[in-house]
Design a protein around this motif. Structure first.
Motif, mmCIF file in Angstrom:
data_model
loop_
_atom_site.group_PDB
_atom_site.id
_atom_site.type_symbol
_atom_site.label_atom_id
_atom_site.label_comp_id
_atom_site.label_asym_id
_atom_site.label_seq_id
_atom_site.Cartn_x
_atom_site.Cartn_y
_atom_site.Cartn_z
ATOM 1 N N UNK A 18 134.459 91.251 55.507
ATOM 2 C CA UNK A 18 134.426 90.463 54.268
ATOM 3 C C UNK A 18 132.996 90.356 53.734
ATOM 4 N N UNK A 19 132.886 90.429 52.422
ATOM 5 C CA UNK A 19 131.580 90.261 51.793
ATOM 6 C C UNK A 19 131.671 89.104 50.812
ATOM 7 N N UNK A 20 130.552 88.481 50.585
ATOM 8 C CA UNK A 20 130.505 87.381 49.625
ATOM 9 C C UNK A 20 130.334 87.961 48.221
ATOM 10 N N UNK A 21 130.577 87.136 47.223
ATOM 11 C CA UNK A 21 130.378 87.557 45.840
ATOM 12 C C UNK A 21 128.926 87.955 45.611
ATOM 13 N N UNK A 22 128.005 87.230 46.221
ATOM 14 C CA UNK A 22 126.577 87.531 46.069
ATOM 15 C C UNK A 22 126.243 88.904 46.675
ATOM 16 N N UNK A 71 128.474 91.382 47.083
ATOM 17 C CA UNK A 71 129.250 92.397 46.371
ATOM 18 C C UNK A 71 128.681 92.712 44.993
ATOM 19 N N UNK A 72 128.104 91.731 44.333
ATOM 20 C CA UNK A 72 127.620 91.911 42.959
ATOM 21 C C UNK A 72 126.690 93.113 42.796
ATOM 22 N N UNK A 73 125.616 93.254 43.603
ATOM 23 C CA UNK A 73 124.745 94.408 43.404
ATOM 24 C C UNK A 73 125.420 95.744 43.764
ATOM 25 N N UNK A 74 126.357 95.702 44.704
ATOM 26 C CA UNK A 74 127.054 96.933 45.073
ATOM 27 C C UNK A 74 127.914 97.433 43.908
ATOM 28 N N UNK A 75 128.665 96.516 43.306
ATOM 29 C CA UNK A 75 129.531 96.885 42.177
ATOM 30 C C UNK A 75 128.684 97.294 40.976
ATOM 31 N N UNK A 76 127.647 96.507 40.675
ATOM 32 C CA UNK A 76 126.767 96.814 39.542
ATOM 33 C C UNK A 76 126.153 98.197 39.695
ATOM 34 N N UNK A 77 125.652 98.512 40.894
ATOM 35 C CA UNK A 77 125.026 99.806 41.140
ATOM 36 C C UNK A 77 126.039 100.939 40.978
ATOM 37 N N UNK A 78 127.230 100.765 41.527
ATOM 38 C CA UNK A 78 128.247 101.818 41.428
ATOM 39 C C UNK A 78 128.653 102.052 39.977
ATOM 40 N N UNK A 79 128.858 100.973 39.224
ATOM 41 C CA UNK A 79 129.240 101.104 37.816
ATOM 42 C C UNK A 79 128.116 101.763 37.026
ATOM 43 N N UNK A 80 126.886 101.352 37.275
ATOM 44 C CA UNK A 80 125.744 101.920 36.563
ATOM 45 C C UNK A 80 125.620 103.416 36.819
#
Length: 149
Positions: free
Chosen positions: A10-14, A16-25
């Motif tokens: 499990x990961x926290x929102x904090x 996960x945020x940079x992981x998702x942002x980086x992948x989308x970017x």
């Protein structure tokens, strides 16, 4: 694609945020690089897309959306107009302004770019296992919901 191991940690929102942002970017950058050969710049394509999405927009509104100075946008609009991709019409309430809209040629150009991007992405998605594609389908739904907020 390479073999991936999915960890159920499990990961926290904090976290996960940079992981998702980086992948989308990264994916967005790669998709944007995929386009038919042509002489439109990325900035011109972005402006044309913004005009199409807005339906009609003033040059000032377009400069604000694209986060560029009005003189820069004036040059971009001139190039798009020169190519017959946008047209100007009088503003309905302010005689000092004009409204920009895409032309049929502009919409056709955007369609070509969209098809090229979809073809590239579809070829990459075809390399994935069916369960990975299903995961991405669900992720796309979640991302769409996040974008609405």
């Amino acid at each position: 694609m390479t073999e991936r191991t999915v960890m159920a940690v499990p990961v926290t929102a904090v976290q996960l945020a940079p992981m998702v942002r980086d992948a989308i970017t990264r994916l967005n950058r790669r998709v944007r690089q995929t386009r038919p050969v042509g002489d439109l710049t990325a900035t011109q394509i972005n402006a044309l897309t913004s005009i199409e999405l807005a339906g009609a927009v003033t040059p000032r509104e377009l400069a604000d959306v694209e986060r560029v100075q009005p003189p820069t946008m004036t040059k971009i609009i001139a190039k798009l107009e020169e190519r017959g991709l946008v047209q100007r019409s009088p503003h309905p309430t302010d005689g000092r302004q004009v409204i920009l809209a895409t032309t049929d040629a502009g919409r056709a150009m955007l369609g070509q770019f969209e098809r090229a991007r979809d073809e590239w992405l579809a070829s990459r998605l075809a390399e994935l296992r069916p369960e990975e594609r299903d995961t991405l389908r669900r992720a796309a739904e979640i991302l769409r919901e996040l974008a609405r907020a």
